[in-house]
Design a protein around this motif. Structure first.
Motif, PDB file in Angstrom:
ATOM      1  N   GLY A   1     -28.901  26.355  -5.902  1.00  0.00           N
ATOM      2  CA  GLY A   1     -29.920  25.944  -5.760  1.00  0.00           C
ATOM      3  C   GLY A   1     -30.955  26.885  -7.176  1.00  0.00           C
ATOM      4  N   GLU A   2     -32.441  25.887  -6.665  1.00  0.00           N
ATOM      5  CA  GLU A   2     -33.139  26.623  -8.226  1.00  0.00           C
ATOM      6  C   GLU A   2     -33.678  27.451  -7.532  1.00  0.00           C
ATOM      7  OE1 GLU A   2     -36.327  23.362  -8.204  1.00  0.00           O
ATOM      8  OE2 GLU A   2     -35.992  22.644  -6.252  1.00  0.00           O
ATOM      9  N   SER A   3     -34.671  27.683  -8.499  1.00  0.00           N
ATOM     10  CA  SER A   3     -35.246  29.693  -7.732  1.00  0.00           C
ATOM     11  C   SER A   3     -36.361  29.098  -6.656  1.00  0.00           C
ATOM     12  CB  SER A   3     -35.758  30.173  -8.915  1.00  0.00           C
ATOM     13  OG  SER A   3     -35.290  30.488 -10.293  1.00  0.00           O
ATOM     14  N   GLY A   4     -36.553  29.875  -5.366  1.00  0.00           N
ATOM     15  CA  GLY A   4     -37.314  30.179  -4.847  1.00  0.00           C
ATOM     16  C   GLY A   4     -36.663  28.888  -3.073  1.00  0.00           C
ATOM     17  N   SER A   5     -34.874  28.358  -3.420  1.00  0.00           N
ATOM     18  CA  SER A   5     -34.483  27.353  -2.665  1.00  0.00           C
ATOM     19  C   SER A   5     -34.864  27.837  -1.542  1.00  0.00           C
ATOM     20  CB  SER A   5     -33.360  26.508  -3.322  1.00  0.00           C
ATOM     21  OG  SER A   5     -32.391  27.902  -3.707  1.00  0.00           O
ATOM     22  N   GLY A   6     -34.176  29.172  -1.624  1.00  0.00           N
ATOM     23  CA  GLY A   6     -34.195  30.839  -0.068  1.00  0.00           C
ATOM     24  C   GLY A   6     -31.695  31.055  -0.747  1.00  0.00           C
ATOM     25  N   LYS A   7     -32.015  30.863  -1.759  1.00  0.00           N
ATOM     26  CA  LYS A   7     -30.107  31.335  -1.144  1.00  0.00           C
ATOM     27  C   LYS A   7     -29.723  33.120  -1.394  1.00  0.00           C
ATOM     28  CE  LYS A   7     -30.319  30.868  -6.593  1.00  0.00           C
ATOM     29  NZ  LYS A   7     -31.648  30.112  -6.642  1.00  0.00           N
ATOM     30  N   SER A   8     -31.306  33.729  -1.981  1.00  0.00           N
ATOM     31  CA  SER A   8     -30.654  34.385  -2.331  1.00  0.00           C
ATOM     32  C   SER A   8     -31.044  35.706  -1.382  1.00  0.00           C
ATOM     33  CB  SER A   8     -31.381  35.491  -3.291  1.00  0.00           C
ATOM     34  OG  SER A   8     -30.748  35.458  -4.742  1.00  0.00           O
TER      35      SER A   8
END
Length: 249
Positions: free
Chosen positions: A37-44
């Motif tokens: 996902g893009e930055s800020g998508s929640g993956k981390s």
């Protein structure tokens, strides 16, 4: 077969903003599962919630059948689940030698075969005992990430959480680290959850993946489906276009 990691309706909020919004996910035992996902998508945020670094206010997390809530984790959890972080320069204490970095988790968990485990861990990541008494500032970025991987492996976990483990490294070193991780997974029959913004990395390392956007999983599919265009959302198509270096084979 019972999944190694099961997540149901997980919610993580920061000051009223839902960084994770009712996320559901299963990762089978021994699988290598990607989250993109893009930055800020929640993956981390998702990975850190599994590790206990982020508090989840509702939902269920199950690790090999054991339920965990919020941020509570016990020693047994960390024997089973370890995490490798994105930044090899920030994840190692600058005033500790490699020996101390590897010795600390063994001491915490009461292992007595410390010398054997340290030697084996350094050999496994391709460094050897010559690096044992160096400080992190004396190591290259790739060497630091190898130490971080050795530290994660030294407790013999069942699950590795990998948060962009190569994004801070030069391209030539990235391939070495990814190949090392792939070999370690095969040798130890580990379960991986790999977070990346790069679909090329995911396609190389993983069998299945989840696509995240705005704190939600919008699609789950296999790497084969991804390669052959078998995705169902425009967002995944946009990620393919934007992911530098991704090639369908």
């Amino acid at each position: 077969m019972r999944p190694a990691i099961a997540i149901r309706d997980m919610v993580v909020s920061f000051d009223g903003y839902r960084a994770l919004d009712s996320v559901n996910l299963d990762v089978e035992d021994g699988a290598s599962f990607g989250v993109v996902g893009e930055s800020g998508s929640g993956k981390s945020t998702l990975l850190r919630a599994v590790a206990g670094l982020n508090f989840f206010s509702s939902g269920i997390l199950s690790v090999n059948g054991q339920l965990y809530e919020g941020r509570k984790r016990d020693k047994n959890f960390y024997r089973q689940v370890q995490m490798v972080f994105q930044d090899p320069y920030g994840s190692l204490h600058p005033r500790q030698t490699v020996d101390r970095l590897l010795r600390e988790p063994l001491t915490i968990h009461g292992f007595t075969d410390v010398e054997t485990r340290i030697t084996r861990a350094l050999d496994e990541v391709g460094l050897g005992t010559g690096f044992r008494f160096r400080f992190s500032h004396q190591l290259s970025g790739g060497q630091r990430q190898r130490i971080a991987i050795a530290r994660a492996l030294i407790l013999e976990p069942k699950v590795l959480l990998l948060d962009e483990p190569t994004s801070a490294l030069d391209a030539s070193i990235q391939a070495e680290i990814l190949n090392l991780l792939e070999q370690v997974r095969k040798d130890r029959a580990l379960t991986f959850i790999l977070v990346s913004h790069d679909l090329a990395v995911i396609s190389h390392m993983c069998e299945n993946l989840a696509v995240m956007k705005s704190g939600k999983i919008v699609e789950t599919l296999s790497v084969e489906q991804l390669r052959h265009g078998g995705f169902s959302t425009d967002y995944t198509r946009q990620l393919m276009t934007a992911s530098e270096g991704f090639r369908r084979r």
